[in-house]
Design a protein around this motif. Structure first.
Motif, mmCIF file in Angstrom:
data_model
loop_
_atom_site.group_PDB
_atom_site.id
_atom_site.type_symbol
_atom_site.label_atom_id
_atom_site.label_comp_id
_atom_site.label_asym_id
_atom_site.label_seq_id
_atom_site.Cartn_x
_atom_site.Cartn_y
_atom_site.Cartn_z
ATOM 1 N N ALA A 39 7.919 -20.235 -0.901
ATOM 2 C CA ALA A 39 6.586 -20.060 -1.491
ATOM 3 C C ALA A 39 6.570 -20.544 -2.934
ATOM 4 O O ALA A 39 5.931 -19.945 -3.794
ATOM 5 C CB ALA A 39 6.159 -18.611 -1.397
ATOM 6 N N GLN A 40 7.284 -21.652 -3.204
ATOM 7 C CA GLN A 40 7.325 -22.185 -4.561
ATOM 8 C C GLN A 40 7.290 -23.706 -4.549
ATOM 9 O O GLN A 40 7.707 -24.347 -3.596
ATOM 10 C CB GLN A 40 8.604 -21.749 -5.283
ATOM 11 C CG GLN A 40 8.642 -20.307 -5.661
ATOM 12 C CD GLN A 40 9.844 -19.998 -6.546
ATOM 13 O OE1 GLN A 40 10.840 -20.704 -6.533
ATOM 14 N NE2 GLN A 40 9.736 -18.939 -7.313
ATOM 15 N N MET A 41 6.806 -24.245 -5.653
ATOM 16 C CA MET A 41 6.833 -25.680 -5.898
ATOM 17 C C MET A 41 7.636 -25.905 -7.173
ATOM 18 O O MET A 41 7.447 -25.189 -8.158
ATOM 19 C CB MET A 41 5.412 -26.230 -6.094
ATOM 20 C CG MET A 41 5.377 -27.697 -6.519
ATOM 21 S SD MET A 41 3.733 -28.288 -6.995
ATOM 22 C CE MET A 41 2.963 -28.461 -5.399
ATOM 23 N N GLU A 42 8.518 -26.895 -7.133
ATOM 24 C CA GLU A 42 9.249 -27.307 -8.336
ATOM 25 C C GLU A 42 8.740 -28.690 -8.706
ATOM 26 O O GLU A 42 8.856 -29.629 -7.925
ATOM 27 C CB GLU A 42 10.753 -27.345 -8.060
ATOM 28 C CG GLU A 42 11.339 -25.997 -7.716
ATOM 29 C CD GLU A 42 12.776 -26.081 -7.240
ATOM 30 O OE1 GLU A 42 13.448 -27.098 -7.507
ATOM 31 O OE2 GLU A 42 13.210 -25.133 -6.579
ATOM 32 N N PHE A 43 8.139 -28.797 -9.897
ATOM 33 C CA PHE A 43 7.541 -30.062 -10.322
ATOM 34 C C PHE A 43 7.650 -30.180 -11.835
ATOM 35 O O PHE A 43 7.260 -29.262 -12.560
ATOM 36 C CB PHE A 43 6.073 -30.125 -9.884
ATOM 37 C CG PHE A 43 5.400 -31.429 -10.155
ATOM 38 C CD1 PHE A 43 5.805 -32.598 -9.532
ATOM 39 C CD2 PHE A 43 4.345 -31.504 -11.041
ATOM 40 C CE1 PHE A 43 5.186 -33.804 -9.779
ATOM 41 C CE2 PHE A 43 3.702 -32.708 -11.301
ATOM 42 C CZ PHE A 43 4.127 -33.857 -10.667
ATOM 43 N N GLN A 44 8.191 -31.278 -12.307
ATOM 44 C CA GLN A 44 8.365 -31.559 -13.736
ATOM 45 C C GLN A 44 9.086 -30.424 -14.463
ATOM 46 O O GLN A 44 8.691 -30.006 -15.558
ATOM 47 C CB GLN A 44 7.018 -31.848 -14.398
ATOM 48 C CG GLN A 44 6.393 -33.129 -13.900
ATOM 49 C CD GLN A 44 5.117 -33.472 -14.634
ATOM 50 O OE1 GLN A 44 4.338 -32.607 -15.003
ATOM 51 N NE2 GLN A 44 4.902 -34.762 -14.842
ATOM 52 N N GLY A 45 10.134 -29.917 -13.841
ATOM 53 C CA GLY A 45 10.935 -28.873 -14.475
ATOM 54 C C GLY A 45 10.311 -27.492 -14.492
ATOM 55 O O GLY A 45 10.812 -26.585 -15.147
ATOM 56 N N THR A 46 9.213 -27.319 -13.785
ATOM 57 C CA THR A 46 8.520 -26.034 -13.760
ATOM 58 C C THR A 46 8.511 -25.476 -12.345
ATOM 59 O O THR A 46 8.293 -26.224 -11.391
ATOM 60 C CB THR A 46 7.062 -26.193 -14.238
ATOM 61 O OG1 THR A 46 7.062 -26.806 -15.529
ATOM 62 C CG2 THR A 46 6.351 -24.866 -14.318
ATOM 63 N N GLN A 47 8.730 -24.183 -12.222
ATOM 64 C CA GLN A 47 8.606 -23.529 -10.931
ATOM 65 C C GLN A 47 7.244 -22.870 -10.847
ATOM 66 O O GLN A 47 6.878 -22.078 -11.720
ATOM 67 C CB GLN A 47 9.708 -22.497 -10.730
ATOM 68 C CG GLN A 47 11.057 -23.133 -10.542
ATOM 69 C CD GLN A 47 11.992 -22.251 -9.736
ATOM 70 O OE1 GLN A 47 11.726 -21.090 -9.498
ATOM 71 N NE2 GLN A 47 13.087 -22.831 -9.312
ATOM 72 N N LEU A 48 6.508 -23.242 -9.810
ATOM 73 C CA LEU A 48 5.159 -22.717 -9.613
ATOM 74 C C LEU A 48 5.127 -21.857 -8.365
ATOM 75 O O LEU A 48 5.715 -22.205 -7.342
ATOM 76 C CB LEU A 48 4.167 -23.876 -9.475
ATOM 77 C CG LEU A 48 4.167 -24.885 -10.624
ATOM 78 C CD1 LEU A 48 3.389 -26.128 -10.245
ATOM 79 C CD2 LEU A 48 3.587 -24.252 -11.864
ATOM 80 N N LYS A 49 4.417 -20.742 -8.441
ATOM 81 C CA LYS A 49 4.275 -19.846 -7.299
ATOM 82 C C LYS A 49 3.143 -20.322 -6.398
ATOM 83 O O LYS A 49 2.134 -20.849 -6.869
ATOM 84 C CB LYS A 49 3.960 -18.432 -7.771
ATOM 85 C CG LYS A 49 5.047 -17.809 -8.595
ATOM 86 C CD LYS A 49 4.601 -16.452 -9.097
ATOM 87 C CE LYS A 49 5.627 -15.868 -10.046
ATOM 88 N NZ LYS A 49 5.170 -14.608 -10.643
ATOM 89 N N TYR A 50 3.296 -20.092 -5.105
ATOM 90 C CA TYR A 50 2.233 -20.377 -4.147
ATOM 91 C C TYR A 50 1.182 -19.295 -4.278
ATOM 92 O O TYR A 50 1.472 -18.102 -4.167
ATOM 93 C CB TYR A 50 2.803 -20.406 -2.726
ATOM 94 C CG TYR A 50 1.768 -20.514 -1.653
ATOM 95 C CD1 TYR A 50 1.079 -21.704 -1.443
ATOM 96 C CD2 TYR A 50 1.468 -19.434 -0.847
ATOM 97 C CE1 TYR A 50 0.129 -21.807 -0.449
ATOM 98 C CE2 TYR A 50 0.519 -19.525 0.153
ATOM 99 C CZ TYR A 50 -0.146 -20.714 0.351
ATOM 100 O OH TYR A 50 -1.101 -20.808 1.334
ATOM 101 N N CYS A 51 -0.072 -19.692 -4.529
ATOM 102 C CA CYS A 51 -1.160 -18.742 -4.751
ATOM 103 C C CYS A 51 -2.085 -18.592 -3.547
ATOM 104 O O CYS A 51 -2.875 -17.662 -3.494
ATOM 105 C CB CYS A 51 -1.982 -19.163 -5.965
ATOM 106 S SG CYS A 51 -1.011 -19.306 -7.477
ATOM 107 N N GLY A 52 -2.014 -19.532 -2.606
ATOM 108 C CA GLY A 52 -2.872 -19.469 -1.428
ATOM 109 C C GLY A 52 -3.375 -20.843 -1.048
ATOM 110 O O GLY A 52 -3.104 -21.835 -1.721
ATOM 111 N N SER A 53 -4.125 -20.888 0.048
ATOM 112 C CA SER A 53 -4.672 -22.148 0.549
ATOM 113 C C SER A 53 -6.138 -21.973 0.890
ATOM 114 O O SER A 53 -6.574 -20.900 1.301
ATOM 115 C CB SER A 53 -3.928 -22.606 1.802
ATOM 116 O OG SER A 53 -2.611 -22.955 1.500
#
Length: 105
Positions: free
Chosen positions: A50-64
């Motif tokens: 449930a995470q995205m790693e992009f440009q050195g940042t970890q982002l949480k999945y918030c929904g769809s």
């Protein structure tokens, strides 16, 4: 296995050991992408659980909502307010208004 029928504790331990060994073999699943914006080099992006790693940042999945998935460092009450929107079907990633075209590896 007649000896296991006489010893329920051995049977329980044997089943537990098999279950633990199967769980230990579980692989972590993830999807790697290369994303590119006009005039920029390719940027790797990884979707893992449930995470995205992009440009050195970890982002949480918030929904769809529909085909769009929303990611943010801290998910707001309203999914649409997330700073990163990704559409896996088209590969379009929008982060803080900047568009990237992503291709799965």
């Amino acid at each position: 296995m007649p000896h296991l029928k006489r010893h329920p504790i051995k049977r329980l331990l044997s089943c537990t050991a098999m279950l633990i060994s199967l769980t230990a073999c579980e692989r972590e699943t993830y999807t790697s992408w290369n994303c590119q914006s006009a005039g920029e080099a390719k940027i790797p992006m990884v979707l893992r659980k449930a995470q995205m790693e992009f440009q050195g940042t970890q982002l949480k999945y918030c929904g769809s909502l529909g085909d769009q998935s929303f990611f943010d460092p801290t998910c707001a009450n309203q999914t649409e307010q997330s700073n990163t929107v990704f559409s896996p079907k088209t590969g379009l990633l929008v982060q803080q208004g900047k568009e990237y075209q992503c291709v799965a590896l």
